[in-house]
Scaffold this active site. Sequence first.
Site, short mmCIF file in Angstrom:
data_model
loop_
_atom_site.label_atom_id
_atom_site.label_comp_id
_atom_site.label_asym_id
_atom_site.label_seq_id
_atom_site.Cartn_x
_atom_site.Cartn_y
_atom_site.Cartn_z
N ASN A 71 0.87 -1.18 0.00
CA ASN A 71 0.00 0.00 0.00
C ASN A 71 0.90 1.23 0.00
OD1 ASN A 71 -1.79 2.06 0.49
ND2 ASN A 71 -2.20 1.47 2.63
N TRP A 72 0.95 1.92 -1.13
CA TRP A 72 1.88 3.05 -1.26
C TRP A 72 1.33 4.31 -0.60
CZ3 TRP A 72 4.01 2.79 -7.02
CH2 TRP A 72 4.64 1.54 -7.20
N LYS A 73 0.09 4.29 -0.18
CA LYS A 73 -0.55 5.45 0.47
C LYS A 73 -0.37 6.71 -0.43
CE LYS A 73 0.45 3.33 4.86
NZ LYS A 73 0.18 3.41 6.27
N HIS A 95 -9.38 0.70 4.67
CA HIS A 95 -8.12 0.94 5.38
C HIS A 95 -8.37 1.85 6.58
CE1 HIS A 95 -4.04 2.24 6.28
NE2 HIS A 95 -3.64 1.16 5.62
N GLU A 107 -6.83 4.26 7.76
CA GLU A 107 -6.63 5.70 7.54
C GLU A 107 -7.87 6.33 6.89
OE1 GLU A 107 -2.85 5.31 5.55
OE2 GLU A 107 -1.96 4.68 7.45
N GLU A 111 -5.33 -5.48 10.21
CA GLU A 111 -4.30 -4.48 10.46
C GLU A 111 -4.61 -3.75 11.77
OE1 GLU A 111 -2.27 -3.10 6.63
OE2 GLU A 111 -4.13 -1.98 6.78
N GLY A 114 2.34 1.84 10.61
CA GLY A 114 3.25 2.98 10.49
C GLY A 114 3.93 3.37 11.80
N SER A 160 3.47 -2.52 10.11
CA SER A 160 4.93 -2.49 10.28
C SER A 160 5.62 -3.80 9.91
CB SER A 160 5.28 -2.07 11.72
OG SER A 160 4.77 -0.77 11.98
N GLY A 167 2.92 -1.21 4.17
CA GLY A 167 2.98 0.20 3.82
C GLY A 167 4.42 0.63 3.56
C1 PEP Z 1 -0.65 -0.12 5.77
O1 PEP Z 1 -0.65 1.01 5.34
O2 PEP Z 1 -1.57 -0.89 5.45
C2 PEP Z 1 0.46 -0.56 6.62
C3 PEP Z 1 0.39 -1.73 7.18
O3 PEP Z 1 1.51 0.32 6.80
P1 PEP Z 1 2.94 0.00 7.52
O4 PEP Z 1 3.45 -1.29 6.91
O5 PEP Z 1 3.80 1.15 7.18
O6 PEP Z 1 2.67 -0.15 8.97
#
Ligand code: PEP
Length: 252
Positions: free
Chosen positions: A9-11, A95, A97, A167, A173, A213, A234
């Site tokens: 997931n490049w956000k 997600h 976010e 998640e 993050g 993470s 991410g």
């Molecule tokens: C995500 O955005 O779905 C995610 C898991 O981010 P990260 O790996 O940076 O925690």
Amino acid sequence: MRRPLIAGNWKMNTTPEEGAELGRALAKALVDAPAVDVAVYPPFLSIGPVAQALRGTDVAVGGQDLHTETGGAYTGNTSGEMLAAAGCTTVLVGHSERRTYEQESGELLAAKTRAGLRAGLWVTFCCGETDAQRDAGDTLDVVRGQLADGLGGLTANELRNVVIAYEPVWAIGTGRTATPEQAQDVHAAIRAWVTSTWDAGVGRSMRILYGGSVKPTNVVGIMAKPDIDGALVGGASLKADSFDALVRFQSL
Ligand code: PEP
């Protein structure tokens, strides 16, 4: 029997040019990738260039969001059909976010899931508890509630095109990964919920990803758990070498 899936997931990262560059680097790195499914979710403007860079590879490209309608007077939005026409085969829904910053409700996420399936996309549906919800002992109720709201109205047949991503919000993050045991406990509960809501066949075939993470240094322990079928990544998906290492978790 469940093929692993590593998804990035490049956000809100990468311009179209940077996206194309990362796509080309991935295409090169993943040439002899092992038998795992791979997907990337770039921001909307980078989808076309990334899809072009990954043409001829098996890497799926997806949208990070979609609107519930096919088109029309919805300023600023993008439909599943538009994503498909731009080269996407998948879309992220729910997600944390978007649940938090865009106040997306369970009802809206159910409609977005149906819209993704209508457009012929497979849907990665995200769920997960906050720190406070975990501390209160509510993790499983929260996760099952999010899944019931988002996926509960789908048929077993529709679920063949759905992947669940667990998640925990406190792990996204933050560098704080759930332990493999914590993740496995929730994944097992999700699979049990899928089995009891539909049937054992759907439960056995549902892919459930862990996200939060995930990095090359912790992916092996996570992927060793029986109910964890892949990762939604991410930060570590934004560099071709770390994403490539995650895709090759079996040889780490
Ligand atoms: C995500 O955005 O779905 C995610 C898991 O981010 P990260 O790996 O940076 O925690």
